[in-house]
Every structure is written in structure tokens, then in C-alpha cells.
Design a protein around this motif. Structure first.
Motif, PDB file in Angstrom:
ATOM      1  N   GLU A  73       1.499   8.228  -3.482  1.00 46.29           N
ATOM      2  CA  GLU A  73       1.438   9.495  -2.772  1.00 46.29           C
ATOM      3  C   GLU A  73       1.238   9.331  -1.272  1.00 46.29           C
ATOM      4  OE1 GLU A  73      -0.327  12.243  -6.412  1.00 46.29           O
ATOM      5  OE2 GLU A  73      -1.625  11.759  -4.714  1.00 46.29           O
ATOM      6  N   TRP A  74       1.280   8.121  -0.773  1.00 45.36           N
ATOM      7  CA  TRP A  74       1.027   7.876   0.649  1.00 45.36           C
ATOM      8  C   TRP A  74       2.321   7.499   1.364  1.00 45.36           C
ATOM      9  CZ3 TRP A  74      -3.498   8.885   3.049  1.00 45.36           C
ATOM     10  CH2 TRP A  74      -4.623   9.069   2.239  1.00 45.36           C
ATOM     11  N   PHE A  75       2.489   8.047   2.576  1.00 39.08           N
ATOM     12  CA  PHE A  75       3.639   7.730   3.425  1.00 39.08           C
ATOM     13  C   PHE A  75       3.121   7.084   4.703  1.00 39.08           C
ATOM     14  CE2 PHE A  75       4.910  11.100   0.658  1.00 39.08           C
ATOM     15  CZ  PHE A  75       6.243  10.855   0.358  1.00 39.08           C
ATOM     16  N   ILE A  76       3.899   6.169   5.249  1.00 40.92           N
ATOM     17  CA  ILE A  76       3.502   5.507   6.496  1.00 40.92           C
ATOM     18  C   ILE A  76       4.580   5.702   7.548  1.00 40.92           C
ATOM     19  CG2 ILE A  76       2.118   3.795   5.254  1.00 40.92           C
ATOM     20  CD1 ILE A  76       4.293   1.751   5.755  1.00 40.92           C
ATOM     21  N   LEU A  77       4.156   5.658   8.798  1.00 34.88           N
ATOM     22  CA  LEU A  77       5.054   5.833   9.938  1.00 34.88           C
ATOM     23  C   LEU A  77       5.019   4.565  10.766  1.00 34.88           C
ATOM     24  CD1 LEU A  77       6.845   7.777  11.613  1.00 34.88           C
ATOM     25  CD2 LEU A  77       4.761   8.460  12.831  1.00 34.88           C
ATOM     26  N   LYS A  78       6.172   3.893  10.885  1.00 34.02           N
ATOM     27  CA  LYS A  78       6.271   2.661  11.659  1.00 34.02           C
ATOM     28  C   LYS A  78       7.505   2.726  12.534  1.00 34.02           C
ATOM     29  CE  LYS A  78       5.370  -1.405  10.021  1.00 34.02           C
ATOM     30  NZ  LYS A  78       4.180  -1.773  10.803  1.00 34.02           N
ATOM     31  N   GLU A  79       7.278   2.575  13.836  1.00 31.60           N
ATOM     32  CA  GLU A  79       8.374   2.497  14.807  1.00 31.60           C
ATOM     33  C   GLU A  79       9.333   3.677  14.659  1.00 31.60           C
ATOM     34  OE1 GLU A  79      10.087  -1.339  14.319  1.00 31.60           O
ATOM     35  OE2 GLU A  79       8.314  -2.400  15.069  1.00 31.60           O
ATOM     36  N   GLY A  80       8.776   4.876  14.456  1.00 29.22           N
ATOM     37  CA  GLY A  80       9.586   6.077  14.392  1.00 29.22           C
ATOM     38  C   GLY A  80      10.213   6.372  13.040  1.00 29.22           C
ATOM     39  N   ASN A  81      10.019   5.476  12.064  1.00 26.59           N
ATOM     40  CA  ASN A  81      10.583   5.690  10.733  1.00 26.59           C
ATOM     41  C   ASN A  81       9.473   5.965   9.721  1.00 26.59           C
ATOM     42  OD1 ASN A  81      13.353   5.175  11.437  1.00 26.59           O
ATOM     43  ND2 ASN A  81      12.826   3.009  11.580  1.00 26.59           N
ATOM     44  N   ASN A  82       9.736   6.890   8.778  1.00 28.63           N
ATOM     45  CA  ASN A  82       8.788   7.208   7.721  1.00 28.63           C
ATOM     46  C   ASN A  82       9.176   6.453   6.455  1.00 28.63           C
ATOM     47  OD1 ASN A  82       7.715   9.073   9.507  1.00 28.63           O
ATOM     48  ND2 ASN A  82       9.030  10.713   8.753  1.00 28.63           N
ATOM     49  N   TYR A  83       8.187   5.900   5.761  1.00 24.80           N
ATOM     50  CA  TYR A  83       8.438   5.148   4.535  1.00 24.80           C
ATOM     51  C   TYR A  83       7.470   5.610   3.455  1.00 24.80           C
ATOM     52  CZ  TYR A  83      10.806   1.980   7.783  1.00 24.80           C
ATOM     53  OH  TYR A  83      11.612   1.452   8.761  1.00 24.80           O
ATOM     54  N   GLY A  84       7.903   5.542   2.196  1.00 23.65           N
ATOM     55  CA  GLY A  84       7.027   5.858   1.106  1.00 23.65           C
ATOM     56  C   GLY A  84       7.797   6.505  -0.035  1.00 23.65           C
ATOM     57  N   PRO A  85       7.080   6.921  -1.080  1.00 21.53           N
ATOM     58  CA  PRO A  85       5.618   6.891  -1.156  1.00 21.53           C
ATOM     59  C   PRO A  85       5.081   5.548  -1.644  1.00 21.53           C
ATOM     60  CG  PRO A  85       6.513   7.973  -3.091  1.00 21.53           C
ATOM     61  CD  PRO A  85       7.693   7.641  -2.218  1.00 21.53           C
ATOM     62  N   PHE A  86       3.829   5.249  -1.272  1.00 18.85           N
ATOM     63  CA  PHE A  86       3.136   4.040  -1.686  1.00 18.85           C
ATOM     64  C   PHE A  86       1.821   4.408  -2.354  1.00 18.85           C
ATOM     65  CE2 PHE A  86       5.551   2.801   2.138  1.00 18.85           C
ATOM     66  CZ  PHE A  86       6.346   1.796   1.597  1.00 18.85           C
ATOM     67  N   SER A  87       1.343   3.538  -3.214  1.00 17.93           N
ATOM     68  CA  SER A  87       0.036   3.729  -3.832  1.00 17.93           C
ATOM     69  C   SER A  87      -1.048   3.217  -2.886  1.00 17.93           C
ATOM     70  CB  SER A  87      -0.035   2.953  -5.148  1.00 17.93           C
ATOM     71  OG  SER A  87      -0.037   1.554  -4.891  1.00 17.93           O
ATOM     72  N   PRO A  88      -2.318   3.637  -3.086  1.00 15.10           N
ATOM     73  CA  PRO A  88      -3.405   3.077  -2.271  1.00 15.10           C
ATOM     74  C   PRO A  88      -3.458   1.561  -2.327  1.00 15.10           C
ATOM     75  CG  PRO A  88      -4.177   5.011  -3.442  1.00 15.10           C
ATOM     76  CD  PRO A  88      -2.803   4.714  -3.973  1.00 15.10           C
ATOM     77  N   VAL A  89      -3.198   0.987  -3.502  1.00 10.13           N
ATOM     78  CA  VAL A  89      -3.197  -0.469  -3.629  1.00 10.13           C
ATOM     79  C   VAL A  89      -2.153  -1.089  -2.715  1.00 10.13           C
ATOM     80  CG1 VAL A  89      -2.618  -2.371  -5.185  1.00 10.13           C
ATOM     81  CG2 VAL A  89      -4.153  -0.563  -5.958  1.00 10.13           C
ATOM     82  N   GLU A  90      -0.952  -0.499  -2.690  1.00 13.83           N
ATOM     83  CA  GLU A  90       0.113  -1.042  -1.844  1.00 13.83           C
ATOM     84  C   GLU A  90      -0.228  -0.898  -0.365  1.00 13.83           C
ATOM     85  OE1 GLU A  90       4.155  -0.428  -4.482  1.00 13.83           O
ATOM     86  OE2 GLU A  90       3.189   1.359  -3.645  1.00 13.83           O
ATOM     87  N   VAL A  91      -0.877   0.222   0.012  1.00 14.40           N
ATOM     88  CA  VAL A  91      -1.281   0.408   1.408  1.00 14.40           C
ATOM     89  C   VAL A  91      -2.281  -0.664   1.815  1.00 14.40           C
ATOM     90  CG1 VAL A  91      -2.478   1.939   3.018  1.00 14.40           C
ATOM     91  CG2 VAL A  91      -0.815   2.886   1.410  1.00 14.40           C
ATOM     92  N   VAL A  92      -3.280  -0.926   0.961  1.00 10.88           N
ATOM     93  CA  VAL A  92      -4.280  -1.948   1.284  1.00 10.88           C
ATOM     94  C   VAL A  92      -3.644  -3.325   1.353  1.00 10.88           C
ATOM     95  CG1 VAL A  92      -6.377  -3.096   0.486  1.00 10.88           C
ATOM     96  CG2 VAL A  92      -6.191  -0.618   0.340  1.00 10.88           C
ATOM     97  N   GLN A  93      -2.684  -3.581   0.474  1.00 12.30           N
ATOM     98  CA  GLN A  93      -2.003  -4.873   0.519  1.00 12.30           C
ATOM     99  C   GLN A  93      -1.251  -5.041   1.835  1.00 12.30           C
ATOM    100  OE1 GLN A  93       0.772  -5.575  -2.644  1.00 12.30           O
ATOM    101  NE2 GLN A  93       1.188  -7.675  -2.016  1.00 12.30           N
ATOM    102  N   MET A  94      -0.599  -3.967   2.305  1.00 11.27           N
ATOM    103  CA  MET A  94       0.107  -4.045   3.583  1.00 11.27           C
ATOM    104  C   MET A  94      -0.872  -4.259   4.738  1.00 11.27           C
ATOM    105  SD  MET A  94       3.284  -1.346   3.324  1.00 11.27           S
ATOM    106  CE  MET A  94       2.453  -0.004   2.476  1.00 11.27           C
ATOM    107  N   LEU A  95      -2.044  -3.636   4.658  1.00  8.33           N
ATOM    108  CA  LEU A  95      -3.068  -3.873   5.680  1.00  8.33           C
ATOM    109  C   LEU A  95      -3.519  -5.322   5.649  1.00  8.33           C
ATOM    110  CD1 LEU A  95      -5.255  -0.661   5.251  1.00  8.33           C
ATOM    111  CD2 LEU A  95      -4.014  -1.301   7.320  1.00  8.33           C
ATOM    112  N   GLN A  96      -3.717  -5.851   4.439  1.00  9.55           N
ATOM    113  CA  GLN A  96      -4.191  -7.220   4.306  1.00  9.55           C
ATOM    114  C   GLN A  96      -3.162  -8.215   4.823  1.00  9.55           C
ATOM    115  OE1 GLN A  96      -7.140  -8.295   3.406  1.00  9.55           O
ATOM    116  NE2 GLN A  96      -6.555 -10.425   3.625  1.00  9.55           N
ATOM    117  N   GLU A  97      -1.880  -7.931   4.562  1.00  7.29           N
ATOM    118  CA  GLU A  97      -0.821  -8.855   4.958  1.00  7.29           C
ATOM    119  C   GLU A  97      -0.364  -8.627   6.401  1.00  7.29           C
ATOM    120  OE1 GLU A  97       2.177  -8.198   2.025  1.00  7.29           O
ATOM    121  OE2 GLU A  97       1.240  -9.558   0.582  1.00  7.29           O
ATOM    122  N   LYS A  98      -1.020  -7.666   7.103  1.00  6.27           N
ATOM    123  CA  LYS A  98      -0.694  -7.367   8.494  1.00  6.27           C
ATOM    124  C   LYS A  98       0.744  -6.891   8.668  1.00  6.27           C
ATOM    125  CE  LYS A  98      -4.826  -8.572   9.692  1.00  6.27           C
ATOM    126  NZ  LYS A  98      -5.835  -7.507   9.910  1.00  6.27           N
TER     127      LYS A  98
END
Length: 266
Positions: free
Chosen positions: A84-109
Motif C-alpha cells: 500500500e506504499w508508493f515512493i517518489l524518486k527523481e520525479g517518478n512514482n513507484y509502487g505499491p510496496f509493502s512496509p517490508v519492501e520499503v524497509v529493505q530499500m532503506l537498508q539497501e540504500k
């Protein structure tokens, strides 16, 4: 035969697969959008969600504010695997992602605290650092969840890290600063810099002097995190630890760092 792709798999590669097969593997959770695909046209590995041919399949544009924001009772209890989560990177919207996937992306930088994130129950896009669900305390609670398999997902790094001591010369296109490396990986480093005013998202030029068996090298970096550490502060002031990712560094340097971190882990 159409274009074929190789996928990363625990340090090796598998394939080749067609674009449709890769998408099927993502849908079946064999692979994730944060895994890497090899593109022969550029001769390098690219994260799936940042590859133009695959990002077109995940890109979406949720409304900045829905007409009706559902209550928690209407929406149902959110779980760590609800997408249920969407992210915005460099003007593009991506998703949806789960909280687990969001944390994994944070962890992997691949997602940073200064990037924007959105959920249907949020009024507007907010920086990840401002969203309570992804605060350090919440992330620790996720890691400690009894849900089997989460411990393997969390804190899995693409690059091995090791403690690393080397002096730094830092340049931000205006001023030269001194610094000290604390840890290193083939993808980035943890460093102390004699300037508490640098901010995530800024680019820096770092010259690493020889240290712990790694030869001197230069790297263009981007700041991805910032932390004040009182215990390391001289004369009672706050020391600042920055996390940086390498945006430009030679392949020979990456190999040297990989050899160093591998030897440290042995």
C-alpha cells in the motif's frame, strides 16, 4: 527472440529470461523490485525498479489526496506485507510496496530518508524521515516480529561492510574539509567529516588516503544519512557521522574493497 535478461541471485546470476518471465518472477515473489538485472546494452547491473523497461511496468501516479480517506476500520488492519506504499524518486512514482519492501530499500540504500513516500491514509506526500511507520523504533519492532522469514529479509546488504580506518580529504565544490573513515563497502562508506552542516542528498568528492591495506582512491559520493554521535565528539561537541554511497568509483577500487571486506569477514 526478444531481448533477454540475467537476474542477480545471491552473488551469482541466473537466466537469460524474457521481460515477461522476469515480471512473472517478481509477481510470484521469486524476485523483488530491488533485485538487479544485467543490461547488455550498458554492460552493467541495474536495479529493476530503476531500469527504464521495467520501471514502466511499476510506475503509477496515485492522487495527492484521495476524495475520501478510509478509516482504519474501513481499510482493515495493515500488515507488514500489504502493498500500500508508493515512493517518489527523481520525479517518478513507484509502487505499491509493502512496509517490508520499503524497509529493505532503506537498508539497501536504494531509498533514502529524504525521499518522499505516500499511503492512501496520508493527506500528502511526506519524506520517509517524517513518517512514523518507518522510524527507527518501528523498524526495530518489524525486525523482531515473529513472522517467519522477516529476519532474513531485513538488513540484507548488497555489499559486505567492514570497519575501516583511513583519513579523508573532502570537497563539496566550495570548501575542503578533513575527515575520517569508519567503515567501508564496495557501495559506500561511513565517515566522520569536520562539518556538521552537510545534508543528505548532497554530492561530495572524497579522497581516501591509504588505510588497512586498501590503496588510496578517489570517489564521487552522495550523502544518504546523517547522525550526531556525542560519544565521538571532541571537547564536548557533537560529532557527525555521514553515510555515503559511491556514485563514481573505478572498478579496480571496487574490487580492492571487495577483497578487503571479504578478508575481514573470513
Amino acid at each position: 527472440m526478444g531481448k533477454q535478461y540475467y537476474l542477480s541471485n545471491n552473488g551469482t546470476h541466473i537466466g537469460p529470461y524474457s521481460l515477461e518471465v522476469v515480471l512473472q518472477k517478481i509477481e510470484s515473489h521469486e524476485h523483488q523490485w530491488t533485485d538487479y538485472v544485467y543490461d547488455e546494452t550498458i554492460g552493467d547491473w541495474v536495479m529493476l525498479m530503476e531500469h527504464p523497461e521495467f520501471s514502466a511496468k511499476v510506475s503509477t501516479k496515485p492522487a495527492a489526496r484521495p476524495d475520501a480517506v478510509p478509516s482504519k476500520q474501513e481499510a482493515g488492519a495493515e500488515t507488514m506485507k500489504d502493498k500500500e506504499w508508493f515512493i517518489l524518486k527523481e520525479g517518478n512514482n513507484y509502487g505499491p510496496f509493502s512496509p517490508v519492501e520499503v524497509v529493505q530499500m532503506l537498508q539497501e540504500k536504494t531509498l533514502f530518508e529524504y525521499d518522499y513516500i505516500w499511503h492512501s491514509r496520508m493527506a500528502n506526500w511526506s519524506r520517509v524521515a517524517e513518517v512514523e511507520e518507518f522510524s527507527p523504533d518501528k523498524i526495530r519492532a518489524m525486525k523482531q516480529s515473529s513472522d517467519t522469514g522477516l529476519a532474513e529479509i531485513f538488513f540484507r546488504r548488497r555489499h559486505a561492510r567492514a570497519a575501516y580506518g583511513a583519513s579523508l580529504i573532502v570537497h563539496n565544490n566550495k570548501t575542503v574539509f578533513r575527515g575520517q573513515a569508519l567503515e567501508i563497502s564496495a557501495g559506500g562508506a561511513g565517515v566522520m567529516i569536520d562539518n556538521p552542516n552537510l545534508q543528505p542528498g548532497q554530492s561530495l568528492f572524497l579522497h581516501f588516503q591509504p588505510g588497512d591495506g586498501v590503496p588510496p582512491f578517489n570517489a564521487v559520493c552522495q550523502i544518504v544519512s546523517k547522525q550526531f554521535i556525542k560519544d565521538l565528539a571532541p571537547r564536548g561537541t557533537d560529532a557527525v557521522r555521514y553515510g555515503v554511497k559511491f556514485t563514481t568509483v573505478s572498478q579496480s577500487v571496487r574490487e580492492s574493497i571487495k577483497n578487503f571486506t571479504t578478508a575481514k569477514a573470513a
